[in-house]
Design a protein around this motif. Structure first.
Motif, PDB file in Angstrom:
ATOM      1  N   ARG A  19     -47.955 -32.813 -24.492  1.00 34.40           N
ATOM      2  CA  ARG A  19     -48.690 -32.628 -23.082  1.00 34.40           C
ATOM      3  C   ARG A  19     -47.669 -33.149 -22.299  1.00 34.40           C
ATOM      4  O   ARG A  19     -47.034 -34.267 -22.312  1.00 34.40           O
ATOM      5  CB  ARG A  19     -49.831 -33.175 -23.129  1.00 34.40           C
ATOM      6  CG  ARG A  19     -50.813 -33.201 -21.907  1.00 34.40           C
ATOM      7  CD  ARG A  19     -51.935 -33.107 -22.233  1.00 34.40           C
ATOM      8  NE  ARG A  19     -52.863 -33.032 -21.078  1.00 34.40           N
ATOM      9  CZ  ARG A  19     -54.292 -32.960 -21.046  1.00 34.40           C
ATOM     10  NH1 ARG A  19     -54.861 -33.004 -22.129  1.00 34.40           N
ATOM     11  NH2 ARG A  19     -54.644 -32.738 -19.946  1.00 34.40           N
ATOM     12  N   THR A  23     -50.626 -32.581 -15.244  1.00 29.56           N
ATOM     13  CA  THR A  23     -51.743 -31.346 -15.796  1.00 29.56           C
ATOM     14  C   THR A  23     -51.487 -29.948 -15.188  1.00 29.56           C
ATOM     15  O   THR A  23     -51.264 -29.113 -16.054  1.00 29.56           O
ATOM     16  CB  THR A  23     -53.064 -31.915 -15.284  1.00 29.56           C
ATOM     17  OG1 THR A  23     -53.214 -33.097 -15.890  1.00 29.56           O
ATOM     18  CG2 THR A  23     -54.101 -30.843 -15.697  1.00 29.56           C
ATOM     19  N   ASP A  24     -51.028 -29.959 -13.850  1.00 39.62           N
ATOM     20  CA  ASP A  24     -50.742 -28.499 -13.357  1.00 39.62           C
ATOM     21  C   ASP A  24     -49.487 -27.815 -13.939  1.00 39.62           C
ATOM     22  O   ASP A  24     -49.631 -26.976 -14.288  1.00 39.62           O
ATOM     23  CB  ASP A  24     -50.404 -28.623 -11.729  1.00 39.62           C
ATOM     24  CG  ASP A  24     -51.805 -29.006 -10.958  1.00 39.62           C
ATOM     25  OD1 ASP A  24     -52.696 -28.557 -11.434  1.00 39.62           O
ATOM     26  OD2 ASP A  24     -51.608 -29.173  -9.947  1.00 39.62           O
ATOM     27  N   PHE A  27     -50.238 -26.665 -17.513  1.00 38.94           N
ATOM     28  CA  PHE A  27     -50.990 -25.728 -17.564  1.00 38.94           C
ATOM     29  C   PHE A  27     -50.164 -24.468 -17.153  1.00 38.94           C
ATOM     30  O   PHE A  27     -50.274 -23.307 -17.685  1.00 38.94           O
ATOM     31  CB  PHE A  27     -52.422 -25.624 -16.879  1.00 38.94           C
ATOM     32  CG  PHE A  27     -53.497 -26.350 -17.645  1.00 38.94           C
ATOM     33  CD1 PHE A  27     -54.217 -25.665 -18.518  1.00 38.94           C
ATOM     34  CD2 PHE A  27     -53.860 -27.794 -17.232  1.00 38.94           C
ATOM     35  CE1 PHE A  27     -55.264 -26.293 -19.104  1.00 38.94           C
ATOM     36  CE2 PHE A  27     -54.805 -28.234 -18.014  1.00 38.94           C
ATOM     37  CZ  PHE A  27     -55.583 -27.437 -18.868  1.00 38.94           C
ATOM     38  N   GLU A  76     -58.631 -23.895 -13.493  1.00 37.42           N
ATOM     39  CA  GLU A  76     -58.754 -24.881 -12.273  1.00 37.42           C
ATOM     40  C   GLU A  76     -59.973 -25.927 -12.417  1.00 37.42           C
ATOM     41  O   GLU A  76     -59.687 -27.190 -12.278  1.00 37.42           O
ATOM     42  CB  GLU A  76     -59.112 -24.065 -11.123  1.00 37.42           C
ATOM     43  CG  GLU A  76     -57.685 -23.415 -10.433  1.00 37.42           C
ATOM     44  CD  GLU A  76     -56.196 -24.480 -10.484  1.00 37.42           C
ATOM     45  OE1 GLU A  76     -56.589 -25.312  -9.811  1.00 37.42           O
ATOM     46  OE2 GLU A  76     -55.166 -23.986 -10.884  1.00 37.42           O
ATOM     47  N   LYS A  79     -58.670 -28.041 -15.328  1.00 32.43           N
ATOM     48  CA  LYS A  79     -57.757 -29.069 -14.764  1.00 32.43           C
ATOM     49  C   LYS A  79     -58.408 -30.259 -14.194  1.00 32.43           C
ATOM     50  O   LYS A  79     -58.198 -31.328 -14.125  1.00 32.43           O
ATOM     51  CB  LYS A  79     -56.743 -28.421 -14.117  1.00 32.43           C
ATOM     52  CG  LYS A  79     -55.684 -27.504 -15.075  1.00 32.43           C
ATOM     53  CD  LYS A  79     -54.625 -27.175 -14.338  1.00 32.43           C
ATOM     54  CE  LYS A  79     -54.836 -26.438 -12.872  1.00 32.43           C
ATOM     55  NZ  LYS A  79     -53.317 -25.676 -12.425  1.00 32.43           N
ATOM     56  N   ASP A  82     -60.479 -32.590 -16.506  1.00 27.97           N
ATOM     57  CA  ASP A  82     -59.426 -33.027 -17.343  1.00 27.97           C
ATOM     58  C   ASP A  82     -58.917 -34.155 -16.296  1.00 27.97           C
ATOM     59  O   ASP A  82     -58.789 -35.318 -16.931  1.00 27.97           O
ATOM     60  CB  ASP A  82     -58.310 -32.162 -17.817  1.00 27.97           C
ATOM     61  CG  ASP A  82     -57.233 -32.755 -18.560  1.00 27.97           C
ATOM     62  OD1 ASP A  82     -57.914 -33.436 -19.747  1.00 27.97           O
ATOM     63  OD2 ASP A  82     -55.974 -32.628 -18.675  1.00 27.97           O
ATOM     64  N   THR A  83     -58.373 -33.849 -15.162  1.00 29.07           N
ATOM     65  CA  THR A  83     -57.929 -34.981 -14.606  1.00 29.07           C
ATOM     66  C   THR A  83     -58.965 -36.150 -13.882  1.00 29.07           C
ATOM     67  O   THR A  83     -58.470 -37.252 -13.789  1.00 29.07           O
ATOM     68  CB  THR A  83     -56.958 -34.587 -13.510  1.00 29.07           C
ATOM     69  OG1 THR A  83     -57.902 -33.753 -12.273  1.00 29.07           O
ATOM     70  CG2 THR A  83     -55.802 -33.744 -13.868  1.00 29.07           C
TER      71      THR A  83
END
Length: 155
Positions: A19, A23-24, A27, A76, A79, A82-83
């Motif tokens: 990972r 995050t952006d 993905f 989106e 994300k 997730d963040t």
């Protein structure tokens, strides 16, 4: 068919296991690689005749374009969750989950619409095989993603 799905699965596993910090970026990287590999897998699985290739790929590109807009909305929302999952209030978490479910409903409608169109240009068994391949890829990605995104904490 299995070979293409296995290769795609290995790629997904390797990206999901490593990972990225952002995050952006994570993905976006997964999406760009998988889009290319998905097309290669579909090419291998479909076994299209020369007469089927052009109409299939033209329709496939339209399908992917329409689908990618809906998948982008879903991604989106994922994300965002997730963040921010550690700091979300219940109302915001519910809004995010509702947007994910709405995107899934819209995606299913697009798949149904395009299934009818694929049946017009392909034998029914090939139209079914295409959507089976789509579903296998989607299930594999969903399972990997589910392992990466934490559950909502309860108090």
């Amino acid at each position: 068919m299995k070979k293409g799905i296995i290769i795609l699965s290995i790629l997904v596993s390797s990206f999901m296991g490593a990972r990225a910090q952002s995050t952006d970026a994570y993905f976006d990287l997964i999406y760009s690689v998988l889009k290319t590999e998905k097309r290669a897998t579909v090419t291998q699985v479909m076994e299209l005749t020369d007469e089927e290739k052009q109409p299939f790929w033209e329709l496939y590109d339209k399908y992917e374009l329409e689908l990618s807009k809906l998948q982008s909305a879903k991604i989106e929302a994922i994300k965002l969750y997730d963040t921010k999952h550690n700091e979300l209030d219940l109302e915001t978490a519910e809004e995010i989950w509702t947007s994910i479910m709405n995107a899934q409903i819209k995606i299913a409608k697009v798949e149904k619409k395009y299934y009818k169109q694929f049946k017009k240009i392909l034998p029914t068994e090939k139209a079914i095989r295409f959507l089976q391949t789509e579903n296998k890829i989607k299930a594999m990605l969903s399972a990997k993603l589910a392992n990466q995104v934490p559950l909502l904490e309860t108090n």
